[in-house]
Write an enzyme that holds these catalytic residues in place. Structure first.
Site, PDB file in Angstrom:
ATOM      1  N   LYS A 175      16.483 -72.144  87.679  1.00 10.72           N
ATOM      2  CA  LYS A 175      15.463 -72.498  88.545  1.00 10.72           C
ATOM      3  C   LYS A 175      14.323 -71.786  87.960  1.00 10.72           C
ATOM      4  CE  LYS A 175      13.841 -71.018  92.806  1.00 10.72           C
ATOM      5  NZ  LYS A 175      12.589 -70.265  92.416  1.00 10.72           N
ATOM      6  N   ASP A 226      14.906 -64.524  92.444  1.00  6.55           N
ATOM      7  CA  ASP A 226      14.153 -63.473  92.079  1.00  6.55           C
ATOM      8  C   ASP A 226      13.511 -62.620  93.055  1.00  6.55           C
ATOM      9  OD1 ASP A 226      12.192 -64.986  92.469  1.00  6.55           O
ATOM     10  OD2 ASP A 226      11.059 -64.505  90.401  1.00  6.55           O
ATOM     11  N   SER A 227      13.542 -63.101  94.390  1.00  2.14           N
ATOM     12  CA  SER A 227      13.410 -62.586  95.540  1.00  2.14           C
ATOM     13  C   SER A 227      14.047 -61.247  95.726  1.00  2.14           C
ATOM     14  CB  SER A 227      13.484 -63.367  96.848  1.00  2.14           C
ATOM     15  OG  SER A 227      14.705 -64.070  96.711  1.00  2.14           O
ATOM     16  N   GLU A 253       9.632 -71.558  87.673  1.00  2.00           N
ATOM     17  CA  GLU A 253       8.280 -72.109  88.785  1.00  2.00           C
ATOM     18  C   GLU A 253       7.388 -72.823  87.789  1.00  2.00           C
ATOM     19  OE1 GLU A 253       6.826 -68.490  90.561  1.00  2.00           O
ATOM     20  OE2 GLU A 253       8.715 -67.893  91.452  1.00  2.00           O
ATOM     21  N   ASP A 260      17.679 -67.818  89.126  1.00  3.13           N
ATOM     22  CA  ASP A 260      16.225 -67.881  89.190  1.00  3.13           C
ATOM     23  C   ASP A 260      15.865 -67.316  87.820  1.00  3.13           C
ATOM     24  OD1 ASP A 260      14.077 -68.635  90.235  1.00  3.13           O
ATOM     25  OD2 ASP A 260      13.916 -67.273  91.773  1.00  3.13           O
ATOM     26  N   GLU A 283       7.584 -74.675  98.067  1.00  4.46           N
ATOM     27  CA  GLU A 283       7.215 -73.552  99.134  1.00  4.46           C
ATOM     28  C   GLU A 283       6.075 -73.654  99.785  1.00  4.46           C
ATOM     29  OE1 GLU A 283       8.890 -69.915  97.294  1.00  4.46           O
ATOM     30  OE2 GLU A 283       7.800 -68.834  98.733  1.00  4.46           O
TER      31      GLU A 283
HETATM   32  O1  KIV Z   1      13.268 -66.340  94.773  1.00  6.15           O
HETATM   33  C1  KIV Z   1      13.578 -66.956  95.763  1.00  6.15           C
HETATM   34  O2  KIV Z   1      14.476 -66.377  96.567  1.00  6.15           O
HETATM   35  C2  KIV Z   1      13.165 -68.374  95.892  1.00  6.15           C
HETATM   36  C3  KIV Z   1      13.154 -68.846  97.142  1.00  6.15           C
HETATM   37  C4  KIV Z   1      12.076 -68.518  98.040  1.00  6.15           C
HETATM   38  C5  KIV Z   1      13.167 -70.498  97.019  1.00  6.15           C
HETATM   39  O3  KIV Z   1      12.659 -68.773  94.909  1.00  6.15           O
END
Ligand code: KIV
Length: 298
Positions: A123, A54-55, A125, A93, A192
Site C-alpha cells: 500500500k 506504518d501505523s 499513500e 505499507d 481515510e
Molecule cells: O498504517 C495504517 O494502519 C493505515 C490504515 C489506517 C489504513 O494506513
C-alpha cells in the site's frame, strides 16, 4: 454457532476475491496486525485483508507520527505477521520516503515486501503524484493498494490529523485522484477520514473496491487500526473508531495483580513449580555436605 469457516476450510484471499466481493455487494473486512500472535487471531476471525500498517510507528513504537518508520521496521513486522496468517491477503505499507524519491527505488522497495517479508501486496499513500510509481510497481507484478484522504505521511502538510476533502475543490481533487489510481492499476483504495457521502459516491463510481476508515458505511469495505479497536492505544481515539474491548485497562489490572501476588508471596505456588525426586535431593545433599572442602577448593 459461528458462521465463520475454520481456517482450514477458508481459501486464500486474493485481489480477485476482493473484486468478486465488491461485485456481489459483500463487505470487505480489513484490520492491521504487526506481530505473529495478533496476525493469527485476526486471521482466525475470518478477516479478508491484514494490513501491516506504518501505523505501527505510533501504536507499537511510540512515535508521534508514522514518519520515522523505516523499511527495516516494516519488513521486520511483516515477517512476523506472515508467519501467523494463513488465508488473509497480506498488505505491507510502504513507509515514508520508500516510494517518493524515485520510481526505481519505489519498485525495489515494493519488491522487498514480497520477496523478503511474505506480503502479497503493498500500500502507498497519494494520488496523481504517485501515478508513475504505481504503474511501475504494478507492471512488476506487485499488487498495489492506494490510500487517499487523510494520508498520515502528509500530516505536517495538513497541519494535523484532520478530516480531508470537505470542500468542493478538495473533494473534486480526491475523485480525480481515485480515478487516476484505478487507471494506474491499483486493486483497491483506502479512503481515510473523508465525508461519508463522498466515500459512497467514489465507491459507486470506481470498479475497484474502496476500504474506508472514517469514510462512512458506503465504502466497499472497512478497516481499523487493531490497537484502536482493542483499546490498546490510549493516547487518543479518532472519532471513527469503535472500541470492541478495553485491553489497556485489562492489561493494567493484570499487571497490578501480578505485582501484588509476587509481593505477597501468592505467586508462584506449588502448582507453578517443578520438583525433583526425594531420592535425588537426598543424594545431592549427601554429596555436597560430605565434600564441602573439595568443592570450595575446586
Ligand atoms: O498504517 C495504517 O494502519 C493505515 C490504515 C489506517 C489504513 O494506513
Amino acid at each position: 454457532m459461528s458462521a465463520t469457516p475454520s481456517p482450514t476450510e477458508r481459501k486464500k484471499v486474493t485481489t480477485r476475491t476482493l473484486r468478486r466481493k465488491k461485485a456481489k455487494g459483500e463487505p470487505i473486512t480489513m484490520l492491521t496486525a504487526y506481530d505473529y500472535a495478533t496476525a493469527q487471531a485476526v486471521d482466525r476471525a475470518g478477516i479478508d485483508v491484514i494490513l501491516v500498517g506504518d501505523s505501527l510507528g505510533m501504536v507499537i513504537l511510540g512515535y508521534e507520527t508514522t514518519l520515522p518508520v523505516t523499511m527495516e521496521d516494516m519488513l521486520h513486522h511483516c515477517k512476523a505477521v506472515a508467519r501467523g496468517a494463513r488465508t488473509a491477503l497480506l498488505v505491507g505499507d510502504m513507509p515514508f520516503l520508500s516510494y517518493q524519491v524515485s520510481v526505481p527505488e519505489a519498485v525495489r522497495n515494493a519488491g522487498r515486501f514480497l520477496q523478503e517479508a511474505g506480503m502479497d501486496a503493498v500500500k502507498l499513500e497519494g494520488g496523481r503524484e504517485r501515478r508513475d510509481a504505481v504503474e511501475a510497481i504494478v507492471s512488476t507484478g506487485i499488487p498495489v493498494m492506494g490510500h487517499l484522504g487523510l494520508t498520515p505521511q502528509s500530516v505536517h502538510q495538513f497541519g494535523g490529523f484532520q478530516a480531508q476533502a470537505k470542500t468542493t475543490a478538495s473533494a473534486e481533487r480526491l475523485i480525480e485522484d481515485a480515478l487516476q489510481l484505478q487507471d494506474a492499476g491499483c486493486f483497491a483504495i483506502v479512503l481515510e477520514s473523508i465525508p461519508a457521502r463522498l466515500g459512497k459516491w467514489v465507491s459507486e463510481r470506481l470498479d475497484i473496491p474502496t476500504i474506508g476508515i472514517g469514510a462512512g458505511p458506503g465504502c466497499d469495505g472497512q478497516v481499523l487500526v487493531t490497537h484502536d479497536l482493542l483499546g490498546l492505544f490510549d493516547r487518543f481515539t479518532p472519532k471513527f473508531v469503535r472500541k470492541y474491548a478495553d485491553l489497556h485497562a485489562e492489561m493494567a489490572h493484570a499487571f497490578e495483580a501480578y505485582v501484588a501476588d509476587v509481593e505477597s508471596g501468592a505467586f508462584p505456588t506449588e502448582e507453578h513449580s517443578v520438583e525433583m525426586s526425594d531420592e535425588a535431593w537426598e543424594s545431592l545433599l549427601g554429596r555436597i555436605e560430605r565434600e564441602p572442602q573439595a568443592r570450595r577448593a575446586g
